[in-house]
Design a protein around this motif. Sequence first.
Motif, PDB file in Angstrom:
ATOM      1  N   PHE A  89       0.783  -1.158   0.113  1.00 50.70           N
ATOM      2  CA  PHE A  89       0.110  -0.168   0.072  1.00 50.70           C
ATOM      3  C   PHE A  89       0.658   1.297   0.102  1.00 50.70           C
ATOM      4  CE2 PHE A  89      -2.038  -3.388   2.191  1.00 50.70           C
ATOM      5  CZ  PHE A  89      -3.439  -3.575   1.836  1.00 50.70           C
ATOM      6  N   ASP A  90       0.341   2.480  -0.560  1.00 49.62           N
ATOM      7  CA  ASP A  90       1.051   3.671  -0.453  1.00 49.62           C
ATOM      8  C   ASP A  90       1.305   4.170   0.907  1.00 49.62           C
ATOM      9  OD1 ASP A  90       1.391   3.505  -3.245  1.00 49.62           O
ATOM     10  OD2 ASP A  90      -0.628   4.530  -3.571  1.00 49.62           O
ATOM     11  N   LEU A  91       0.113   3.923   1.719  1.00 48.04           N
ATOM     12  CA  LEU A  91      -0.100   4.576   2.992  1.00 48.04           C
ATOM     13  C   LEU A  91      -0.753   3.514   4.047  1.00 48.04           C
ATOM     14  CD1 LEU A  91       0.427   7.091   5.011  1.00 48.04           C
ATOM     15  CD2 LEU A  91      -1.899   7.627   4.028  1.00 48.04           C
ATOM     16  N   LEU A  92      -0.217   3.409   5.245  1.00 50.33           N
ATOM     17  CA  LEU A  92      -1.008   2.595   6.212  1.00 50.33           C
ATOM     18  C   LEU A  92      -1.332   3.564   7.272  1.00 50.33           C
ATOM     19  CD1 LEU A  92      -1.490  -0.208   7.634  1.00 50.33           C
ATOM     20  CD2 LEU A  92       0.883  -0.300   8.178  1.00 50.33           C
ATOM     21  N   VAL A  93      -2.349   3.389   7.665  1.00 48.94           N
ATOM     22  CA  VAL A  93      -3.166   4.069   8.677  1.00 48.94           C
ATOM     23  C   VAL A  93      -3.659   3.241   9.957  1.00 48.94           C
ATOM     24  CG1 VAL A  93      -4.715   5.754   9.562  1.00 48.94           C
ATOM     25  CG2 VAL A  93      -3.572   6.092   7.173  1.00 48.94           C
ATOM     26  N   GLY A  94      -3.055   3.239  11.090  1.00 50.72           N
ATOM     27  CA  GLY A  94      -3.335   2.366  11.912  1.00 50.72           C
ATOM     28  C   GLY A  94      -4.547   3.072  12.845  1.00 50.72           C
ATOM     29  N   ALA A  95      -5.951   2.304  12.798  1.00 56.03           N
ATOM     30  CA  ALA A  95      -6.732   2.943  13.499  1.00 56.03           C
ATOM     31  C   ALA A  95      -7.101   1.840  14.433  1.00 56.03           C
ATOM     32  CB  ALA A  95      -7.861   3.555  12.814  1.00 56.03           C
ATOM     33  N   GLY A 154      -6.834   1.022  17.811  1.00 56.93           N
ATOM     34  CA  GLY A 154      -7.207   1.277  19.335  1.00 56.93           C
ATOM     35  C   GLY A 154      -5.999   1.444  20.425  1.00 56.93           C
ATOM     36  N   LEU A 155      -6.357   1.304  21.592  1.00 54.41           N
ATOM     37  CA  LEU A 155      -5.470   1.336  22.568  1.00 54.41           C
ATOM     38  C   LEU A 155      -4.381   0.383  22.419  1.00 54.41           C
ATOM     39  CD1 LEU A 155      -4.871   2.518  25.538  1.00 54.41           C
ATOM     40  CD2 LEU A 155      -6.429   0.785  26.141  1.00 54.41           C
ATOM     41  N   HIS A 156      -4.519  -0.838  22.178  1.00 52.10           N
ATOM     42  CA  HIS A 156      -3.569  -1.799  22.024  1.00 52.10           C
ATOM     43  C   HIS A 156      -3.313  -2.210  20.520  1.00 52.10           C
ATOM     44  CE1 HIS A 156      -4.503  -2.842  26.292  1.00 52.10           C
ATOM     45  NE2 HIS A 156      -5.717  -2.995  25.975  1.00 52.10           N
ATOM     46  N   SER A 157      -2.944  -1.218  19.971  1.00 50.29           N
ATOM     47  CA  SER A 157      -2.491  -1.046  18.477  1.00 50.29           C
ATOM     48  C   SER A 157      -1.476  -1.960  18.006  1.00 50.29           C
ATOM     49  CB  SER A 157      -2.388   0.402  17.907  1.00 50.29           C
ATOM     50  OG  SER A 157      -1.823   0.353  16.803  1.00 50.29           O
ATOM     51  N   ILE A 158      -1.981  -2.900  17.277  1.00 49.64           N
ATOM     52  CA  ILE A 158      -0.752  -3.699  16.420  1.00 49.64           C
ATOM     53  C   ILE A 158       0.054  -2.885  15.731  1.00 49.64           C
ATOM     54  CG2 ILE A 158      -0.502  -5.741  15.085  1.00 49.64           C
ATOM     55  CD1 ILE A 158      -2.945  -7.111  16.103  1.00 49.64           C
ATOM     56  N   THR A 159      -0.605  -2.009  14.973  1.00 52.83           N
ATOM     57  CA  THR A 159       0.382  -1.346  13.785  1.00 52.83           C
ATOM     58  C   THR A 159       1.376  -0.273  14.721  1.00 52.83           C
ATOM     59  OG1 THR A 159      -1.727  -0.930  12.759  1.00 52.83           O
ATOM     60  CG2 THR A 159       0.153   0.568  12.261  1.00 52.83           C
ATOM     61  N   ARG A 160       0.803   0.296  15.871  1.00 50.71           N
ATOM     62  CA  ARG A 160       1.866   0.898  16.716  1.00 50.71           C
ATOM     63  C   ARG A 160       2.990   0.214  17.285  1.00 50.71           C
ATOM     64  NH1 ARG A 160      -1.424   2.661  20.776  1.00 50.71           N
ATOM     65  NH2 ARG A 160      -0.771   0.892  22.200  1.00 50.71           N
ATOM     66  N   LYS A 173       5.336   7.702  11.114  1.00 51.02           N
ATOM     67  CA  LYS A 173       6.983   7.185  10.761  1.00 51.02           C
ATOM     68  C   LYS A 173       7.040   6.732   9.421  1.00 51.02           C
ATOM     69  CE  LYS A 173      10.628   4.306  12.814  1.00 51.02           C
ATOM     70  NZ  LYS A 173      10.818   3.371  13.774  1.00 51.02           N
ATOM     71  N   GLY A 174       7.606   7.532   8.524  1.00 57.21           N
ATOM     72  CA  GLY A 174       7.737   7.120   7.100  1.00 57.21           C
ATOM     73  C   GLY A 174       6.070   7.108   6.511  1.00 57.21           C
ATOM     74  N   ARG A 175       5.794   6.034   5.980  1.00 55.88           N
ATOM     75  CA  ARG A 175       4.487   5.899   5.216  1.00 55.88           C
ATOM     76  C   ARG A 175       3.431   5.290   6.235  1.00 55.88           C
ATOM     77  NH1 ARG A 175       3.940   6.422  -0.289  1.00 55.88           N
ATOM     78  NH2 ARG A 175       5.909   7.343  -1.070  1.00 55.88           N
ATOM     79  N   VAL A 176       3.717   5.469   7.561  1.00 58.54           N
ATOM     80  CA  VAL A 176       2.860   4.904   8.638  1.00 58.54           C
ATOM     81  C   VAL A 176       2.339   5.864   9.397  1.00 58.54           C
ATOM     82  CG1 VAL A 176       2.518   3.181  10.448  1.00 58.54           C
ATOM     83  CG2 VAL A 176       3.898   2.533   8.684  1.00 58.54           C
TER      84      VAL A 176
END
Length: 223
Positions: free
Chosen positions: A58-64, A66-72, A191-194
């Motif tokens: 993907f061009d961009l990854l947006v982590g939405a 929650g509190l226990h975010s895997i993306t974070r 951070k970068g594309r995230v």
Amino acid sequence: SEGVSEHHVEIMRGDLARIVFEATRNQVEYVFGESIAALHDDGSQVTVTFEHAAPRSFDLLVGADGLHSITRRLTFGPEVDFTRFLGGYLAVFTMPNYLRLDNRMVGLSVPGRMAALYPVGDQTQARAGFFWRTSHLIDYDRHDLAAQRRLLRQRYGDLGWEVPRLLAELDRANDLYMDSISQIVMPTWTKGRVALVGDAGYCPGPAVGGGTSLAIIGAYLLA
């Protein structure tokens, strides 16, 4: 202004999810029952490895998420590095409004613990809430609802008033939410594309009622 009153409006989590889904289902690809296992940002795109599906870029990854975010966690580091525990827990679920409450909340408060019930929607249903203080985080499986129910009974099983009825309804509830009252504090949400949006990047703390509003406003401003 003078003469204008403000009213609290609560939209249930499931209702809000349906509203967003129905408004966007024809323009957005939804994949349910999936989770991110790994990701790699090479500067030009983000390659995501899923738990079940094949990897995609993907061009961009947006982590939405929650509190226990895997993306974070995958992008910025361990959750503990950004969590500010505020010394309490909450549990909330829906049950019948058997007390026929009408625009009012009833509750029981003892040192360090509180249980409450208030009507929602058309007031045939009610929301049961449990709030308690503790000096440390509790070690439990967030995905094990049976374990969470046992924990609530251990914490509240000695109380009277309407608490026994609330705990009895706990077994029939299919929307139990239990978590620590914590904040997420980060020096940056990108951070970068995230990028992170909502509780994943700036959780104000459950029980204050502002997390969802901030998430929607954050997503709008990012867009």
